[in-house]
Design a protein around this motif. Sequence first.
Motif, PDB file in Angstrom:
ATOM      1  N   MET A 282      13.041   6.112   3.596  1.00  0.00           N
ATOM      2  CA  MET A 282      13.136   5.408   2.324  1.00  0.00           C
ATOM      3  C   MET A 282      11.794   4.819   1.891  1.00  0.00           C
ATOM      4  SD  MET A 282      16.252   5.868   1.466  1.00  0.00           S
ATOM      5  CE  MET A 282      16.682   4.680   0.206  1.00  0.00           C
ATOM      6  N   LEU A 283      10.965   4.409   2.858  1.00  0.00           N
ATOM      7  CA  LEU A 283       9.702   3.776   2.512  1.00  0.00           C
ATOM      8  C   LEU A 283       8.599   4.777   2.186  1.00  0.00           C
ATOM      9  CD1 LEU A 283       9.584   0.871   5.133  1.00  0.00           C
ATOM     10  CD2 LEU A 283      10.066   0.709   2.686  1.00  0.00           C
ATOM     11  N   TYR A 284       8.634   5.945   2.822  1.00  0.00           N
ATOM     12  CA  TYR A 284       7.545   6.902   2.647  1.00  0.00           C
ATOM     13  C   TYR A 284       7.962   8.157   1.878  1.00  0.00           C
ATOM     14  CZ  TYR A 284       5.319   3.920   6.125  1.00  0.00           C
ATOM     15  OH  TYR A 284       4.800   2.839   6.786  1.00  0.00           O
ATOM     16  N   GLU A 285       9.076   8.745   2.259  1.00  0.00           N
ATOM     17  CA  GLU A 285       9.486   9.997   1.614  1.00  0.00           C
ATOM     18  C   GLU A 285       9.881   9.796   0.152  1.00  0.00           C
ATOM     19  OE1 GLU A 285       9.179  12.835   3.036  1.00  0.00           O
ATOM     20  OE2 GLU A 285       8.781  12.189   5.087  1.00  0.00           O
ATOM     21  N   THR A 286      10.486   8.655  -0.150  1.00  0.00           N
ATOM     22  CA  THR A 286      10.952   8.451  -1.519  1.00  0.00           C
ATOM     23  C   THR A 286       9.816   8.210  -2.508  1.00  0.00           C
ATOM     24  OG1 THR A 286      11.290   6.087  -1.070  1.00  0.00           O
ATOM     25  CG2 THR A 286      13.195   7.551  -0.817  1.00  0.00           C
ATOM     26  N   LYS A 287       8.586   8.046  -2.008  1.00  0.00           N
ATOM     27  CA  LYS A 287       7.453   7.925  -2.913  1.00  0.00           C
ATOM     28  C   LYS A 287       7.063   9.268  -3.507  1.00  0.00           C
ATOM     29  CE  LYS A 287       5.409   3.900  -0.608  1.00  0.00           C
ATOM     30  NZ  LYS A 287       4.220   3.374   0.113  1.00  0.00           N
ATOM     31  N   GLN A 288       7.530  10.335  -2.876  1.00  0.00           N
ATOM     32  CA  GLN A 288       7.211  11.672  -3.353  1.00  0.00           C
ATOM     33  C   GLN A 288       8.163  12.074  -4.480  1.00  0.00           C
ATOM     34  OE1 GLN A 288       6.901  14.499  -0.099  1.00  0.00           O
ATOM     35  NE2 GLN A 288       6.421  12.857   1.339  1.00  0.00           N
ATOM     36  N   HIS A 289       7.719  13.072  -5.236  1.00  0.00           N
ATOM     37  CA  HIS A 289       8.546  13.570  -6.333  1.00  0.00           C
ATOM     38  C   HIS A 289       9.760  14.319  -5.793  1.00  0.00           C
ATOM     39  CE1 HIS A 289       9.547  14.585 -10.358  1.00  0.00           C
ATOM     40  NE2 HIS A 289       9.321  15.871 -10.218  1.00  0.00           N
TER      41      HIS A 289
END
Length: 362
Positions: free
Chosen positions: A214-221
């Motif tokens: 949730m903290l890192y992957e969700t920053k991607q498109h």
Amino acid sequence: MYRFLKYRMRLILNILVWLFWINVLFNNGDTYTPAAGDRAVYIAHIIGYNLIYVFTVYFNTLWLMPRLLFRKKYALYFGSLLFSILVLAIGISHYREWLLQRFPGSDYSNFSPISLGGSGPNAVTSVYLPSFVALLMMVFAFFIGSLAQKFFEVSRQKETVQKKQLEMELSMLKSQINPHFFFNVLNSIYALSLKKSDQTPEIVLKLADIMRYMLYETKQHTVSLHKEIQVLKDYIDIEQIRMGGNEQVTFAVEGHTESYQIAPALLIPFIENAVKHGTDSMLSAAFIHVTIAIKDNILHFSCINNYKTSHIPKQQGGIGLENVRKRLALIYANHYTLDIKDTNTIFEVHLKLNLNNELLNR
């Protein structure tokens, strides 16, 4: 440099037009040969004569249009344009007639590609009107080009603004989803800690994996569909352990998920909703059935759960479902169908989603 790059296409088109103009003028000039001592003077006058056309064109496109037309001062613009063309037409007409006398044997076509010869009983129709029409033709041609360039510029600006607004809204929706999701999971761990469950360490590890996602992957498109599904499994495992495993929870996946991408944290709210308003509302006989199938680039997702009637008003009012509806509409537009049914204590979510990667790269 920035302005040059921004208007490079317009600059290139202008150069091509004037090169064509010079080429036609050069070909027309072959029909007349000035006297030996007048050639340099003749060329200088030809350049000066055609610079009147250049001045008229850019006086309109670089001064009148930006200051009047694009500021919606239409009457003032067209009045100023016609007046300026009229004044310049009178000037260029006298210039042309003088050139005809200064260089005997020359013709209208020797001076400019669109220098028109007129006829009629007076100077208005035979001299001034042809010049006015010639100038008007050039101004109109560049007028259309400037309008087209302005139209595409405004369209690009609108597209940029819309894209930024979309990114801001999606970012806001993601920021709303993450705290909501973690709030539910932390509640689950807190419940286990009260029971002093031996499975608490396992749950903490699963939570760490979820937090990392949730903290890192969700920053991607986009993220791998396989990762999204793994987070769903971890979340369901946490809830099953918290509830003691008495509930009927099934999770089935069909098809290859590794080669597909999906908007991050898109499916999680459906599972959250099922847990919060389903299993958490019932002491026994609760169930959640989740199925994911991939067929012909289409994701078929369904989540079915039961709930107590006292929780009916909360089923569709949560922040999770509302956010996922908005994200689907923003990201996938007309390339999905979402069907939510609420009948007789059974809540169903059925989602069909086109996983074509080109849709996510629009």
